[in-house]
Design a protein around this motif. Structure first.
Motif, mmCIF file in Angstrom:
data_model
loop_
_atom_site.group_PDB
_atom_site.id
_atom_site.type_symbol
_atom_site.label_atom_id
_atom_site.label_comp_id
_atom_site.label_asym_id
_atom_site.label_seq_id
_atom_site.Cartn_x
_atom_site.Cartn_y
_atom_site.Cartn_z
ATOM 1 N N ALA A 1 0.871 -1.175 0.000
ATOM 2 C CA ALA A 1 0.000 0.000 0.000
ATOM 3 C C ALA A 1 0.904 1.220 0.000
ATOM 4 O O ALA A 1 2.086 1.139 0.365
ATOM 5 N N GLN B 1 0.847 5.739 0.509
ATOM 6 C CA GLN B 1 0.116 6.945 0.877
ATOM 7 C C GLN B 1 0.944 8.175 0.514
ATOM 8 O O GLN B 1 2.158 8.199 0.709
ATOM 9 N N MET C 1 -7.903 10.206 -12.232
ATOM 10 C CA MET C 1 -6.993 9.232 -11.606
ATOM 11 C C MET C 1 -7.106 7.891 -12.308
ATOM 12 O O MET C 1 -8.208 7.414 -12.581
ATOM 13 N N SER D 1 -5.721 3.907 -11.850
ATOM 14 C CA SER D 1 -5.142 3.005 -10.867
ATOM 15 C C SER D 1 -5.532 1.577 -11.229
ATOM 16 O O SER D 1 -6.574 1.342 -11.822
ATOM 17 N N ALA E 1 -7.991 2.784 -4.747
ATOM 18 C CA ALA E 1 -7.444 4.139 -4.802
ATOM 19 C C ALA E 1 -8.398 5.107 -4.122
ATOM 20 O O ALA E 1 -9.616 5.012 -4.299
ATOM 21 N N TYR E 2 -7.833 6.023 -3.367
ATOM 22 C CA TYR E 2 -8.600 7.011 -2.619
ATOM 23 C C TYR E 2 -7.903 8.356 -2.752
ATOM 24 O O TYR E 2 -6.686 8.436 -2.678
ATOM 25 N N ILE F 1 -3.631 10.862 -0.823
ATOM 26 C CA ILE F 1 -3.920 9.788 -1.764
ATOM 27 C C ILE F 1 -3.471 8.490 -1.118
ATOM 28 O O ILE F 1 -2.364 8.416 -0.572
ATOM 29 N N GLU F 2 -4.316 7.481 -1.190
ATOM 30 C CA GLU F 2 -3.952 6.143 -0.726
ATOM 31 C C GLU F 2 -4.181 5.169 -1.865
ATOM 32 O O GLU F 2 -5.124 5.318 -2.640
ATOM 33 N N TYR F 3 -3.301 4.192 -1.943
ATOM 34 C CA TYR F 3 -3.317 3.233 -3.052
ATOM 35 C C TYR F 3 -2.968 1.866 -2.491
ATOM 36 O O TYR F 3 -2.078 1.742 -1.640
ATOM 37 N N HIS G 1 -2.021 -2.054 -3.811
ATOM 38 C CA HIS G 1 -1.670 -2.902 -4.951
ATOM 39 C C HIS G 1 -1.559 -4.343 -4.465
ATOM 40 O O HIS G 1 -0.714 -4.651 -3.630
ATOM 41 N N PRO H 1 2.428 -2.141 -10.907
ATOM 42 C CA PRO H 1 1.467 -1.201 -10.332
ATOM 43 C C PRO H 1 1.233 0.016 -11.229
ATOM 44 O O PRO H 1 2.143 0.473 -11.920
ATOM 45 N N LEU I 1 -0.536 3.922 -11.077
ATOM 46 C CA LEU I 1 -1.163 5.028 -10.355
ATOM 47 C C LEU I 1 -0.760 6.324 -11.031
ATOM 48 O O LEU I 1 0.431 6.579 -11.232
#
Length: 162
Positions: A54, A56, A73, A75, A79-80, A115-117, A119, A125, A127
Motif C-alpha cells: 500500500a 500513501q 486518476m 489506478s 485508490a482514494y 492519496i492512498e493506493y 496494490h 502497479p 497510479l
C-alpha cells in the motif's frame, strides 16, 4: 485554500510505502510505513516492492487560479483521493483502463490532499493523477504544484484532512 500548518517544501510531497497484502483498504495512518520519503510526483517509485503493498501520499496541492478543476486518476488497485475533507475518489477495485474523474471548484492557493493506493496483484502497479483547470490543460500534476510538510514525519500518522 488554506495556510500550511508548518513550513512547506515546494516540489515534493510526503510518501510512505507499506509492504504486505491488504485484502481491504487499511487505515494507513494506524500502520507504520516500511519506508517514508519525499516524492517528486504522485506515482509509483521505480524501487517499489515487488508484489503487494500500500502507499500513501500526504501534503498540499497548489492551485494557480480560482475556478473549476477536473481530476483524473488511473489506478489498477484500490485508490482514494481527498482534497481537504472532500473524498474525490474512493474505489476498492479499480481498472487501469477505467479512469476516475471528479470536478470541484477551488480557490487559488494550497489545498491539503491525501492519496492512498493498494496494490495486490502480481502485475506492474499503475497510479497516475492528472488535473486540468482554468488556462491549465490536462496534465500530470507537476512537482512544482506539490508541497510537503516535514515530509519524513507526515506519512504514517492521522492526517489533518481526514
Amino acid at each position: 485554500a488554506v495556510e500550511a500548518r508548518n513550513k512547506t517544501v515546494a516540489g515534493e510531497i510526503s510518501a510512505g510505502i507499506y509492504p504486505g497484502s491488504f485484502p481491504y483498504a487499511p487505515d494507513l495512518y494506524l500502520l507504520k510505513p516500511g519506508s517514508v520519503f519525499a516524492a517528486k510526483s504522485i506515482a509509483i517509485p521505480a524501487d517499489a516492492p515487488n508484489g503487494a503493498f500500500a502507499m500513501q501520499f500526504n501534503g498540499y496541492l497548489s492551485i494557480p487560479a480560482d475556478g473549476t478543476y477536473t481530476f483524473n486518476m488511473t489506478s489498477d488497485g484500490a485508490a482514494y483521493f481527498w482534497l481537504h475533507h472532500a473524498r474525490m475518489f474512493a474505489v476498492e477495485h479499480a481498472s487501469a483502463h477505467q479512469p476516475l474523474v471528479a470536478t470541484i471548484n477551488l480557490r487559488a492557493g494550497l489545498h491539503p490532499m491525501r492519496i492512498e493506493y493498494v496494490h495486490n496483484s502480481p502485475e506492474k502497479p499503475v497510479l497516475s493523477l492528472k488535473y486540468a483547470g482554468p488556462n491549465l490543460p490536462e496534465q500530470v500534476i507537476p512537482a512544482e504544484a506539490l508541497y510537503g510538510e516535514s515530509a519524513r514525519q507526515e506519512t504514517g500518522r492521522r492526517p489533518a484532512n481526514r
